[in-house]
Design an enzyme around this catalytic site. Structure first.
Site, PDB file in Angstrom:
ATOM      1  N   HIS A  96       0.816  -1.217   0.000  1.00  0.00           N
ATOM      2  CA  HIS A  96       0.000   0.000   0.000  1.00  0.00           C
ATOM      3  C   HIS A  96       0.848   1.264   0.000  1.00  0.00           C
ATOM      4  O   HIS A  96       1.880   1.347   0.648  1.00  0.00           O
ATOM      5  CB  HIS A  96      -0.925   0.008   1.213  1.00  0.00           C
ATOM      6  CG  HIS A  96      -0.202  -0.071   2.527  1.00  0.00           C
ATOM      7  ND1 HIS A  96       0.256   1.024   3.212  1.00  0.00           N
ATOM      8  CD2 HIS A  96       0.155  -1.139   3.279  1.00  0.00           C
ATOM      9  CE1 HIS A  96       0.843   0.658   4.323  1.00  0.00           C
ATOM     10  NE2 HIS A  96       0.807  -0.657   4.391  1.00  0.00           N
ATOM     11  N   ASP A  97       0.422   2.228  -0.795  1.00  0.00           N
ATOM     12  CA  ASP A  97       0.976   3.579  -0.833  1.00  0.00           C
ATOM     13  C   ASP A  97       2.395   3.652  -1.391  1.00  0.00           C
ATOM     14  O   ASP A  97       3.070   4.675  -1.237  1.00  0.00           O
ATOM     15  CB  ASP A  97       0.941   4.228   0.565  1.00  0.00           C
ATOM     16  CG  ASP A  97      -0.444   4.182   1.177  1.00  0.00           C
ATOM     17  OD1 ASP A  97      -1.360   4.805   0.607  1.00  0.00           O
ATOM     18  OD2 ASP A  97      -0.636   3.513   2.218  1.00  0.00           O
ATOM     19  N   GLY A 110       5.044  -1.086   2.740  1.00  0.00           N
ATOM     20  CA  GLY A 110       4.220   0.091   2.539  1.00  0.00           C
ATOM     21  C   GLY A 110       4.994   1.393   2.509  1.00  0.00           C
ATOM     22  O   GLY A 110       6.033   1.536   3.147  1.00  0.00           O
TER      23      GLY A 110
END
Length: 264
Positions: free
Chosen positions: A121-122, A139
């Site tokens: 994520h991200d 992440g």
């Protein structure tokens, strides 16, 4: 019309360009958008708020746009955005973002992503990168343009990898890798600069000399990071042809977290 194999399950709300190809047994969710010229192989899962640009080649068993593995994720409308002309090989997994990290996981253009690569994520990956087999990003990782990650490279959350940097096979990154640096080891240490890669990309002798001077300031002269930053900034006057390269390094060093630091 898009060429969709009879065994594929494509939600009617998904947006597919007219010449998209969807292979056997692939599943495409309702919020997926796929641009012209993109091909998706067999047994893939494309779900979530996922946008895929044009002329991408997605190989079998790839999973794109599923929720992140962050336990804080609570179903917020986050995204995965993939640019143009990327090659994504078998068993790669790229997740959507989280609200804590800006909400978007992003892969740029012209990237060569080998089998089993993972973008958590991200993460934000630039353009023209190469991820060898099993390169894994936790992440919030950032990877600059033209970076190369060797096979089985593992990157800790929030680490940044600068443009034109390179990691060796099985590198374990807990600290930032500045632009142009070659890193190797567990944990990774700076070994040299990516001089051969720069030559192949058309860097002049003067620009490479400036990169060598930056390497000396960071790793050969016993300077603190703050002192090295000052020395790097001064190189712009000595090497005016490399002013953009010096600015790239200077901007990167300005964003280094004091606790994480850079690979040494």
């Amino acid at each position: 019309m898009a060429q969709i194999h009879p065994t594929a399950l494509v939600d009617p709300r998904a947006e597919l360009a007219d010449d998209v190809v969807i292979g056997p047994y692939t599943v495409v969710g309702p919020q997926v958008r796929i641009g012209p010229g993109t091909t998706v192989g067999a047994h893939c899962v494309l779900d979530g708020r996922t946008t895929i640009g044009r002329d991408n080649r997605i190989y079998p068993f790839v999973s794109l746009g599923l929720p992140s593995q962050d336990k804080k994720y609570a179903g917020e409308p986050c995204e995965l955005v993939i640019g143009d002309r990327n090659t994504i090989r078998e068993y790669s997994t790229y997740h959507i973002g989280t609200v804590q990290g800006g909400g978007v996981t992003r892969l740029g253009n012209d990237n060569w992503m080998m089998a089993y690569t993972h973008l958590a994520h991200d993460c934000v990956v630039g353009n023209n990168t190469i991820f060898a087999n099993n390169a894994q990003l936790a992440g919030h990782v950032q990877v600059g343009d033209w970076a190369i990650l060797g096979g089985f490279t593992v990157v800790h959350q929030f680490v940044r990898i600068g443009a034109h940097a390179m990691t060796a096979m099985c590198a374990l990154l807990f600290a930032d890798v500045p632009p142009f640096v070659m890193a190797q080891g567990q944990p990774a240490r700076a070994r040299s600069m990516n001089y051969e890669g720069l030559r192949r990309r058309g860097f002049s002798a003067t620009r490479i000399a400036a990169v060598k001077a930056m390497h000396k300031a960071l790793y050969r002269q016993g300077l603190t990071l703050q002192q090295a930053q000052q020395r790097v900034v001064a190189l712009a006057e000595q090497y005016p042809e490399a002013a953009a390269d010096v600015a790239l390094m200077s901007d990167f060093l300005a964003g280094v977290d004091a606790q994480r630091g850079i690979v040494r």
